[in-house]
Design an enzyme around this catalytic site. Structure first.
Site, short mmCIF file in Angstrom:
data_model
loop_
_atom_site.label_atom_id
_atom_site.label_comp_id
_atom_site.label_asym_id
_atom_site.label_seq_id
_atom_site.Cartn_x
_atom_site.Cartn_y
_atom_site.Cartn_z
N ARG B 49 59.97 38.34 -33.65
CA ARG B 49 59.31 39.21 -33.12
C ARG B 49 58.75 40.57 -33.83
O ARG B 49 60.43 41.00 -34.34
CB ARG B 49 58.91 38.96 -31.80
CG ARG B 49 60.36 39.70 -31.31
CD ARG B 49 60.39 40.10 -30.13
NE ARG B 49 61.21 38.06 -29.43
CZ ARG B 49 61.46 38.33 -27.69
NH1 ARG B 49 61.58 39.12 -27.27
NH2 ARG B 49 61.56 36.68 -27.73
N ASP B 51 58.77 44.96 -32.01
CA ASP B 51 58.41 45.73 -31.04
C ASP B 51 57.18 46.26 -31.21
O ASP B 51 56.49 46.68 -32.27
CB ASP B 51 59.34 46.88 -31.08
CG ASP B 51 61.24 45.85 -30.41
OD1 ASP B 51 60.90 44.73 -29.62
OD2 ASP B 51 62.17 46.62 -30.34
N TYR B 109 63.40 45.70 -43.89
CA TYR B 109 62.59 46.70 -42.95
C TYR B 109 62.65 48.31 -43.67
O TYR B 109 63.59 48.37 -44.59
CB TYR B 109 63.41 46.64 -41.98
CG TYR B 109 62.43 46.23 -40.69
CD1 TYR B 109 62.09 46.38 -40.28
CD2 TYR B 109 63.32 44.66 -40.44
CE1 TYR B 109 61.62 44.66 -38.89
CE2 TYR B 109 63.62 43.22 -39.59
CZ TYR B 109 62.21 43.58 -39.00
OH TYR B 109 62.47 42.58 -37.76
N ARG B 197 66.32 50.79 -35.95
CA ARG B 197 66.40 51.62 -35.26
C ARG B 197 67.87 53.10 -35.24
O ARG B 197 67.60 53.68 -35.23
CB ARG B 197 65.36 51.51 -33.87
CG ARG B 197 64.15 50.90 -34.65
CD ARG B 197 62.59 50.08 -33.16
NE ARG B 197 62.88 51.34 -32.10
CZ ARG B 197 61.96 51.06 -31.01
NH1 ARG B 197 62.13 49.76 -30.81
NH2 ARG B 197 62.18 51.77 -29.97
#
Lengths: 254, 254
Positions: B49, B51, B109, B197
């Site tokens: 998934r 966010d 990422y 993050r």
């Protein structure tokens, strides 16, 4: 005092710049927020309207205020309240007779195509998807025929009501800023209704082999909308900059 | 047959990838459109998934269909119906035991900051506005300390319930793709909840002089969320690519 502001907006979710009842417009959005910050009703005057879906990196507006807020704080305070798709890039105090529309000497517009079969999702709001090959050399050659002072009736929406259709195009250039992306930059002293989108459509037809690059002089000469290519959609179009200085100060495409 | 699809999405207007009642999610959007095209109920499985607000250039999904539509038409037909913020980039038939999540070997990422005082409006959906200077050399040095196989508890949301917090980071690089924009690329075999993050927040604190680059080993050693920097907002984060090949086929950051 009179303030001059440079404004950027993502036109995707706006019904154009100019105020309209029951529509979300850039002008209404700016006036609402500036009125709150200035604490009095504000009416802004832009260098010109942009159509629904058209973007701006450097639209210019002027408006008058007696607010005591220092000029350098207008940018930060206003951007804090504006929605994410409108941004004040700079603000400065100008003479009381400065006029964003009447004093504009030139405008620079960019039209951008994404020619990949599957487009880049992150460019999609700001480019026109055009999954066909474009001959950029032929487009550049056609563009050179447009530079100069011409009657641009063939490149103006048929319904436009303008008696004087002579305009000067100072620059008309084609670039490939990244693989699969083609950009047209045009700078001129003024643009007729839909003129950049019709130039883009005509050059795209040149790039696709449907119109010969050297037929541009005859298209101009025809002075008929049907002589030129199609009008391309608004999402690929961005108002990049508006110039107010002397001709020597022109600093196009930089 | 089983189809593997590479999917891009603009996470701005989604409540994340995973299906949720009364929310607009990427999974629900994909399943609704694929079900219409396939003419039977479709359930997709993703590599993982993402966010709310997080974007993807190369999310991977698999799903099963007995539709007679040729594989090469799935991309065009599905993109024609999908909303503008989701895009199928490619589709291929895979073996019946291919699994988008279980077979994923690595993920790449990217976290992107716009450090200009006034941000670029056209990057705004996809970057985090960070109007402070960043020392990219210090950030790169800190990033090198994170590469390797470590217990990443300090870089994981405290509420995450995972017993095994050892992960391998293969790459951790800092780039300046254009003036004022800083990008962090991380490639690893798997990421804990909020891990990218928190890495981005810690490196931004290194870049701002609040954390010393050489304190990263001690932060890892502490195995406490409080030891690392803040969790940065989702808009700067994009899932770039998911790898399924052998280690030799890794083709990171290209």
């Amino acid at each position: 005092m009179r303030l001059k502001m440079t404004v950027a907006y993502d036109g995707t979710d706006f019904s154009g710049f100019q105020s309209q009842p029951r529509c979300r417009t850039v002008q209404d959005t700016l006036e609402e927020v500036l009125s709150r910050v200035a604490d009095h009703p504000v009416q802004v005057t832009a260098s010109g309207r942009t159509d629904a879906g058209v973007h701006a990196q450097g639209q210019v507006i002027h408006w008058d205020t007696d607010s005591p807020l220092p000029v350098d704080r207008w940018v930060r305070v206003t951007n804090h309240i504006l929605p994410k798709d409108v941004l004040i890039r700079s603000a400065e105090e100008v003479k009381a007779d400065f006029h964003a529309r009447k004093d504009a000497r030139w405008k620079w517009y960019r039209y951008t195509w994404d020619t990949r079969r599957v487009p880049d999702l992150f460019l999609r709001r700001y480019t026109t998807h055009w999954p066909h090959s474009l001959d950029v050399n032929a487009m550049a050659e056609a563009g050179r025929h447009l530079v100069g002072t011409h009657d641009f009736t063939s490149f103006s929406a048929a319904r436009a009501q303008v008696s004087h259709r002579v305009r000067s195009l100072y620059e008309c250039r084609i670039r490939c800023p990244q693989h699969g992306v083609v950009a047209l930059d045009v700078v001129g002293d003024g643009f007729l209704y839909n003129m950049v989108r019709i130039i883009a459509g005509t050059l795209a037809d040149v790039g696709g082999g449907k119109i010969a690059a050297d037929s541009i002089p005859a298209i101009l000469e025809a002075r008929k909308r049907e002589a030129a290519g199609r009008t391309l959609p608004p999402e690929g179009l961005t108002l990049m900059r508006v110039g107010y200085g002397s001709d020597q100060e022109r600093n196009f495409l930089s």
